[in-house]
Design a protein around this motif. Structure first.
Motif, mmCIF file in Angstrom:
data_model
loop_
_atom_site.group_PDB
_atom_site.id
_atom_site.type_symbol
_atom_site.label_atom_id
_atom_site.label_comp_id
_atom_site.label_asym_id
_atom_site.label_seq_id
_atom_site.Cartn_x
_atom_site.Cartn_y
_atom_site.Cartn_z
ATOM 1 N N ASP A 380 66.282 20.976 -12.017
ATOM 2 C CA ASP A 380 65.762 21.088 -10.651
ATOM 3 C C ASP A 380 64.463 20.308 -10.462
ATOM 4 O O ASP A 380 64.309 19.559 -9.486
ATOM 5 N N ARG A 381 63.526 20.462 -11.390
ATOM 6 C CA ARG A 381 62.221 19.819 -11.193
ATOM 7 C C ARG A 381 62.283 18.287 -11.266
ATOM 8 O O ARG A 381 61.693 17.609 -10.417
ATOM 9 N N PRO A 382 62.969 17.706 -12.265
ATOM 10 C CA PRO A 382 63.068 16.240 -12.229
ATOM 11 C C PRO A 382 63.839 15.727 -11.017
ATOM 12 O O PRO A 382 63.523 14.659 -10.490
ATOM 13 N N ALA A 383 64.850 16.489 -10.556
ATOM 14 C CA ALA A 383 65.579 16.077 -9.345
ATOM 15 C C ALA A 383 64.649 16.055 -8.143
ATOM 16 O O ALA A 383 64.654 15.101 -7.344
ATOM 17 N N GLN A 384 63.824 17.098 -7.997
ATOM 18 C CA GLN A 384 62.887 17.138 -6.878
ATOM 19 C C GLN A 384 61.867 16.006 -6.965
ATOM 20 O O GLN A 384 61.532 15.372 -5.961
ATOM 21 N N PHE A 385 61.366 15.759 -8.167
ATOM 22 C CA PHE A 385 60.394 14.693 -8.366
ATOM 23 C C PHE A 385 60.940 13.350 -7.890
ATOM 24 O O PHE A 385 60.265 12.584 -7.190
ATOM 25 N N ALA A 386 62.178 13.042 -8.276
ATOM 26 C CA ALA A 386 62.743 11.731 -7.967
ATOM 27 C C ALA A 386 63.305 11.647 -6.551
ATOM 28 O O ALA A 386 63.672 10.561 -6.103
ATOM 29 N N GLY A 387 63.362 12.775 -5.852
ATOM 30 C CA GLY A 387 63.980 12.751 -4.537
ATOM 31 C C GLY A 387 65.486 12.678 -4.602
ATOM 32 O O GLY A 387 66.131 12.143 -3.692
ATOM 33 N N LEU A 388 66.057 13.230 -5.682
ATOM 34 C CA LEU A 388 67.511 13.277 -5.838
ATOM 35 C C LEU A 388 68.021 14.498 -5.076
ATOM 36 O O LEU A 388 68.243 15.569 -5.635
ATOM 37 N N THR A 389 68.186 14.324 -3.779
ATOM 38 C CA THR A 389 68.614 15.439 -2.942
ATOM 39 C C THR A 389 70.032 15.853 -3.321
ATOM 40 O O THR A 389 70.877 15.030 -3.637
ATOM 41 N N GLY A 390 70.264 17.151 -3.297
ATOM 42 C CA GLY A 390 71.592 17.655 -3.622
ATOM 43 C C GLY A 390 71.883 17.728 -5.097
ATOM 44 O O GLY A 390 73.027 17.957 -5.502
ATOM 45 N N LYS A 391 70.866 17.563 -5.937
ATOM 46 C CA LYS A 391 71.030 17.649 -7.391
ATOM 47 C C LYS A 391 70.143 18.760 -7.939
ATOM 48 O O LYS A 391 69.127 19.118 -7.354
ATOM 49 N N GLY A 392 70.520 19.304 -9.103
ATOM 50 C CA GLY A 392 69.627 20.175 -9.854
ATOM 51 C C GLY A 392 69.759 21.657 -9.592
ATOM 52 O O GLY A 392 69.035 22.448 -10.197
#
Length: 462
Positions: A380-392
């Motif tokens: 969840d946290r690396p997805a949020q960091f990168a702006g990978l919406t809909g992941k994590g």
């Protein structure tokens, strides 16, 4: 884990009133509210329903988790060196993404260097995408690179969907990706701030390393002395101040020096837009344990002492360090100079893409850290960091990317069973807890044969 594709008992549809493509049921499903008994409904590769176990969601395929299995969101690894094209003998998209999937990783973001050309302009990005497109087994995104003279290329790369920009403050190890000096870093950070992108920095100070002792031969302690904590601390302080002056987003890659934690904590308290990552090798290995000539342990910044490792764990637990990624940076075996074991000449990089979850879970459970926390650090946290919406996350509207994880199972690492292209890792022979039994990408099992991965940009897929 058993499958039943013909379920008719207690039928229940998802809130849209339609049948699911896939339903996964289990006593242990990691939701945003913790591990709960749930049924997960998937349609067209997206989670469409998350209901209490027993509601009887109907699907074309129904999977029942075994009692020892937990369904977790697929991991997101935002720090992977795939090296293709140009150095595909080191690693490649097919091998790297097979390894990722085997370790429960369903999305990676590829670093801009070690490939030739490096991803420092649109033409290079297009080359990399064209090479990757038909051979990836997980979703793949790309970082851009910031090097001297390419400030004018940054906005175009951002508009083309890269997740941010990597820079070095010392020689990167490859001549085609030169470092920025601090003033160039600030200039590029101002440019990135104008369109709210992030500068991710390999933070070691070249001047401090130039004045440090030279690494010599097979003695790891001499190599460690050649990459002192002070070099990391100085460079991190530089990044913090340039972030303060520009108001831009900055990210510290692969934190190794625990000495830097107080100033990172202070910078965050001051409201700077600063994030920090660390890696499994800094959290699981110690310099005291590295044998003479064991160059498979060499990486930069280096693996440090046991006390340093414990402080990094504390930094994770108090939130100073935001998440954990692999920094998978392999090379051909000959470049590791195993025959001579010379740390001065061996390539610096640790291969661990397939092993990260088990490595961190093995250490974390001994510290009383819950699986939910580990997965948050790695998904969840690396997805949020990168702006990978809909992941994590496993939640309605999110991509149906999952790993079936047997947390109490165990295995011994056998390098010959890893999917990494070059069979070398410092973890060979290490006993680990936690086995990834199955990985799903967009609701389909990753079989390592048919490449079903997609190329992702900020907030979208190709």
């Amino acid at each position: 884990m058993s499958q039943d594709t013909d379920l008719h008992d207690n039928p229940s549809l998802d809130p849209t009133g339609e049948r699911c493509d896939l339903v996964i049921r289990g006593q242990r499903v990691l939701t945003t509210a913790g591990i709960r008994p749930r049924e997960v409904g998937v349609r067209n590769g997206v989670v469409v329903a998350l209901q209490p176990l027993g509601n009887g969601l109907v699907g074309d395929e129904v999977v029942e988790l075994a009692d020892d299995e937990t369904l977790i969101p697929g991991l997101v690894d935002t720090h992977v060196h795939v090296n293709e094209p140009g150095r595909t003998e080191w690693e490649g998209f097919a091998s790297a993404t097979r390894a990722a999937a085997a370790g429960g990783v369903t999305t990676i973001v590829d670093m801009p260097l070690n490939s030739i050309p490096p991803t420092v302009d649109i033409d290079a990005l297009n080359v990399k995408r064209s090479v990757a497109r038909d051979q990836v087994h997980v979703d793949v995104g790309f970082w851009g690179g910031a090097i001297p003279g390419n400030t004018g290329d940054l906005r175009a790369l951002h508009d083309a969907g890269v997740f941010g920009f990597k820079s070095f403050l010392l020689h990167s190890g490859v001549d085609e990706f030169p470092p920025l000096d601090p003033d160039e870093l600030e200039k590029d950070m101002r440019e990135l701030a104008s369109f709210d992108s992030v500068m991710i920095v390999h933070a070691e100070d070249s001047r401090a390393i130039d004045r440090a002792p030279s690494p010599e031969g097979d003695d790891y302690s001499k190599f460690l002395a050649s990459r002192p904590r002070g070099a990391e601390n100085l460079a991190i302080a530089e990044v913090i101040e340039r972030a303060r002056w520009t108001g831009g987003r900055a990210h510290i890659l692969h934190l190794s020096s625990s000495d830097a934690l107080p100033m990172l904590r202070s910078a965050k308290h001051d409201g700077l837009r600063l994030t920090v990552e660390t890696c499994p090798h800094y959290l699981t290995l110690t310099s005291e344990e590295i044998p003479a000539g064991a160059t498979q342990f060499k990486c930069c910044p280096p693996i440090r002492e046991a006390g340093n490792r414990e402080m990094l764990w504390q930094g994770l637990e108090d939130g100073t360090i935001d998440f954990i990624v692999s920094d998978h940076s392999p090379s051909t075996i000959d470049l590791k100079d195993l025959e001579n074991g010379d740390f001065a000449v061996a390539w610096g990089g640790v291969s661990s893409l397939q092993l990260g979850l088990s490595l961190i879970w093995t250490e974390a459970r001994q510290r009383g850290i819950a699986l939910e926390t580990v997965v948050s650090w790695m998904s969840d946290r690396p997805a949020q960091f990168a702006g990978l919406t809909g992941k994590g996350r496993i939640a309605p509207g999110y991509s149906a990317d999952f790993a079936v994880f047997a947390a109490d199972d165990a295995y011994v690492v056998d390098v010959k069973k890893l999917h990494h292209k070059n069979q070398l890792t410092p973890y060979n022979g290490r006993a680990l807890s936690g086995v990834v039994r199955t990985t799903y990408l967009h609701g389909l099992v990753v079989d390592g044969v048919e490449p079903r991965g997609r190329l992702v940009r900020r907030g979208m897929t190709d």
